[in-house]
Scaffold this motif. Structure first.
Motif, PDB file in Angstrom:
ATOM      1  N   TRP A 137       0.969  -1.386   0.091  1.00 46.71           N
ATOM      2  CA  TRP A 137       0.153   0.113  -0.113  1.00 46.71           C
ATOM      3  C   TRP A 137       0.837   1.202   0.147  1.00 46.71           C
ATOM      4  O   TRP A 137       1.613   1.447   0.763  1.00 46.71           O
ATOM      5  N   THR A 140      -1.929   3.129   3.534  1.00 48.69           N
ATOM      6  CA  THR A 140      -2.531   2.120   4.139  1.00 48.69           C
ATOM      7  C   THR A 140      -4.179   2.429   4.305  1.00 48.69           C
ATOM      8  O   THR A 140      -4.203   3.696   4.374  1.00 48.69           O
ATOM      9  N   GLN A 144      -5.847   5.854   4.786  1.00 45.88           N
ATOM     10  CA  GLN A 144      -6.910   6.408   3.944  1.00 45.88           C
ATOM     11  C   GLN A 144      -7.857   6.974   4.669  1.00 45.88           C
ATOM     12  O   GLN A 144      -8.470   7.787   3.843  1.00 45.88           O
ATOM     13  N   GLY A 265      -2.307   0.059  -3.985  1.00 46.94           N
ATOM     14  CA  GLY A 265      -3.185   0.753  -3.113  1.00 46.94           C
ATOM     15  C   GLY A 265      -4.413   1.416  -3.496  1.00 46.94           C
ATOM     16  O   GLY A 265      -5.372   1.737  -2.931  1.00 46.94           O
TER      17      GLY A 265
END
Ligand SMILES: Cc1ncc(COP(=O)(O)O)c(C=O)c1O
Length: 310
Positions: A137, A140, A144, A265
């Motif tokens: 990612w 991550t 987010q 990601g």
């Protein structure tokens, strides 16, 4: 997944938990895959690569990644010594052997080594290798939830006339130096401008800003990201206006929403640009709508292919 596929996943995970690689004709644990110190891929960044991901046991847009990889190799006059079906089988094989349901899968073709005592590139034997490791990612899921911080770098992106950004490449010194500089400014991510001052892209991602009632993303000077393509399609599906054109630092600073896109990601919100909040300073509803649809597509056979676990 079938019971046999489940068993395949479990067996791989037990054997090679850090990942699996294919190199010089056989599979091995990823830690054992090593490249020659004489390979021009290492000494000259003379290589190209592509990265596809696996989510819940399915590749996302594998065909698009294989198409881009093959176009990049053709552009650099590299021959992996395998046809498309051969590469595809190895990509599946690495995920199967690693036993991963969520994976980051990278395939690389390097110029290889020239003949002993020669610098003639035409004597080089090109090489191909591939590896599957646990999903990576850029931001991550936890990050987010609050959104990432982005720094607009003073480092200029390598001009497209020198290194074509549409060919996925390892010429990352501009990106890496800019990222180290961003860390010094307390930011997690960085984006670089071209010689005219236009925003291009960041280390491993494309960028979009919602300004004046539409998403704006650079039309040129970047890798044609597969996730970028997904955003363009999804925005059209849900009726969010989008334009490919000139994106400036000013646009990023006054945008209502900013997002980045990457195989590593997906669609990720940016809530701080150059230390100042983007819009309300929290991930926006337009980004959330695109992101939900993006992850839903991973179950759709039009965009995803099951991994051959057995
Ligand atoms: C320089 C650069 N730009 C953009 C991207 C995003 O491309 P994609 O969405 O295909 O992962 C990448 C991916 O690694 C990249 O390296």
């Amino acid at each position: 997944m079938t019971k046999a596929a489940d068993a395949g996943v479990a067996a791989g995970r037990d054997r090679w938990p850090a990942g699996a690689a294919w190199m010089e004709g056989s599979y091995c644990p990823v830690e054992e895959a090593k490249i020659s110190v004489l390979d021009l891929g290492l000494t000259r960044s003379d290589c190209t690569y592509d990265v596809v991901h696996v989510w819940r046991g399915r590749f996302y847009r594998l065909d698009a990644h294989l198409d881009r990889f093959s176009a990049s190799m053709a552009r650099l006059r590299l021959d992996p010594g395998l046809d498309r079906a051969g590469i595809e089988a190895i990509v599946h094989g690495c995920v199967r052997r690693a036993g991963l349901r969520e994976a980051y899968v990278s395939m690389t073709c390097t110029r290889g080594r020239t003949a002993v005592g020669s610098r003639d590139l035409r004597t080089a034997t090109n090489t191909f290798h591939c590896f599957a490791i646990p999903f990576v990612w850029i931001s991550t899921p936890d990050q987010q939830a609050s959104g990432a911080s982005l720094w607009i770098s003073q480092v200029t992106r390598i001009p497209p006339q020198s290194v074509d950004p549409a060919v996925k490449n390892y010429h990352w010194l501009d990106l890496d130096m800019a990222l180290l500089d961003a860390y010094d400014h307390g930011a997690q991510l960085v984006v670089l401008r071209d010689l005219t001052g236009a925003i291009t892209e960041g280390p491993g991602f494309n960028v979009f800003a919602y300004v004046d009632g539409r998403w704006l993303t650079p039309a040129a000077g970047t890798l044609e990201g597969i996730t970028r393509r997904s955003v363009i399609e999804l925005a059209s599906e849900v009726g969010q206006p989008l334009e490919q054109g000139l994106l400036t630092a000013g646009d990023l600073r006054r945008a209502a929403e900013v997002l980045i896109t990457s195989t590593a990601g997906g669609i990720m919100p940016v809530t701080v640009v150059d230390g100042r909040p983007v819009g309300t300073g929290t991930p926006g509803p337009l980004t959330a709508q695109l992101r939900d649809r993006y992850w839903a597509r991973h179950e759709d056979p039009q965009y995803s292919t099951p991994v051959r676990y057995n």
